[in-house]
Design an enzyme around this catalytic site. Structure first.
Site, mmCIF file in Angstrom:
data_model
loop_
_atom_site.group_PDB
_atom_site.id
_atom_site.type_symbol
_atom_site.label_atom_id
_atom_site.label_comp_id
_atom_site.label_asym_id
_atom_site.label_seq_id
_atom_site.Cartn_x
_atom_site.Cartn_y
_atom_site.Cartn_z
ATOM 1 N N ARG A 43 40.102 28.946 51.125
ATOM 2 C CA ARG A 43 39.965 27.813 50.213
ATOM 3 C C ARG A 43 41.187 26.915 50.356
ATOM 4 O O ARG A 43 42.314 27.345 50.131
ATOM 5 C CB ARG A 43 39.834 28.314 48.756
ATOM 6 C CG ARG A 43 39.552 27.199 47.776
ATOM 7 C CD ARG A 43 39.111 27.747 46.430
ATOM 8 N NE ARG A 43 40.203 28.351 45.691
ATOM 9 C CZ ARG A 43 40.044 29.039 44.561
ATOM 10 N NH1 ARG A 43 38.832 29.250 44.069
ATOM 11 N NH2 ARG A 43 41.087 29.554 43.941
ATOM 12 N N SER A 112 28.227 29.701 43.854
ATOM 13 C CA SER A 112 28.826 30.028 42.565
ATOM 14 C C SER A 112 27.797 29.801 41.467
ATOM 15 O O SER A 112 27.163 28.742 41.412
ATOM 16 C CB SER A 112 30.057 29.158 42.303
ATOM 17 O OG SER A 112 31.100 29.479 43.192
ATOM 18 N N LYS A 141 41.610 28.308 38.315
ATOM 19 C CA LYS A 141 40.697 27.166 38.378
ATOM 20 C C LYS A 141 40.535 26.606 36.968
ATOM 21 O O LYS A 141 40.284 27.343 36.029
ATOM 22 C CB LYS A 141 39.325 27.582 38.938
ATOM 23 C CG LYS A 141 39.332 27.921 40.403
ATOM 24 C CD LYS A 141 37.922 27.995 40.968
ATOM 25 C CE LYS A 141 37.328 26.626 41.175
ATOM 26 N NZ LYS A 141 35.964 26.676 41.761
#
Length: 210
Positions: A43, A112, A141
């Site tokens: 990521r 997700s 996040k």
């Protein structure tokens, strides 16, 4: 070629260079894999496309040697450029039908799911696995939905037939609970990336989840 059905999602590492304490992502991944990580999602939210691709290529060489799949977060173009095993897409990323059209047939696509409805839609759309996100509150996040909790994992596990991976606020203290709730694996970020020793952290998590 059909998509692989034997991917081991047990201990799924999601990278984050902002948490790596000055270590390179390659260094963290190498250490984590030696500790038992079974799947890696790269990521990169801030890196340039060129840097992302260069990093992905280097990590893919390491993972290929160990038979561990490399999943690229969000970026279908980067996955294509490096020949990654697949991509992981959030609810605001490219739609799975478009990603499937662009990627080779054997590519994995993870989605997700922030709700049961998301999970059901992902399975109908042809997802290979679901990231239940977030299971617990997480500082890594800030744009996620409210935590689904262990009950949310159980509900999604009972409703879908594809692998389910829990992510969000998972560490040594609660990893086993997530697996007991029906997850096929746990995805962790800070529990490994920010650890003093990523190898030891991965080993401890792997032991905890059996």
């Amino acid at each position: 070629m059909s998509r692989p059905s034997t991917v081991d999602y047990t201990l799924y590492l999601v990278t984050d260079r902002s948490l790596s304490r000055g270590r390179s992502t390659l260094e963290v991944v190498r250490s984590a894999v030696s500790g038992g990580v079974t799947c890696v999602q790269l990521r990169e939210k801030e890196a340039s496309t060129r840097t992302f691709i260069e990093e992905a290529r280097a990590i893919k060489v390491l993972l290929d040697d160990k038979g561990i799949p490399l999943i690229i977060n969000d970026r279908v173009d980067v996955a294509l450029a490096v020949g990654a095993a697949g991509v992981h897409l959030g609810q605001s990323d490219m739609h799975i039908r478009d990603a499937r059209r662009l990627l080779p047939p054997e590519a994995l696509i993870g989605i997700s799911a922030e709700s049961l409805e998301d999970a059901l839609a992902a399975e109908r759309g042809g997802a290979d696995y679901i990231g239940v996100s977030p299971v617990f509150a997480t500082p890594t996040k800030t744009d996620t939905a409210l935590p689904l909790g262990l009950d949310g994992v159980r509900k999604i596990r009972s409703a879908v037939g594809i692998p389910v991976v829990g992510i969000g606020g998972i560490g040594l203290a609660n990893a086993a609970e997530v697996m007991m709730a029906g997850a096929d694996g746990i995805a962790v970020v800070s529990a490994i990336v920010a650890a003093d020793d990523p190898q030891k952290a991965a080993k401890a998590l792997k032991k905890k989840i059996g």
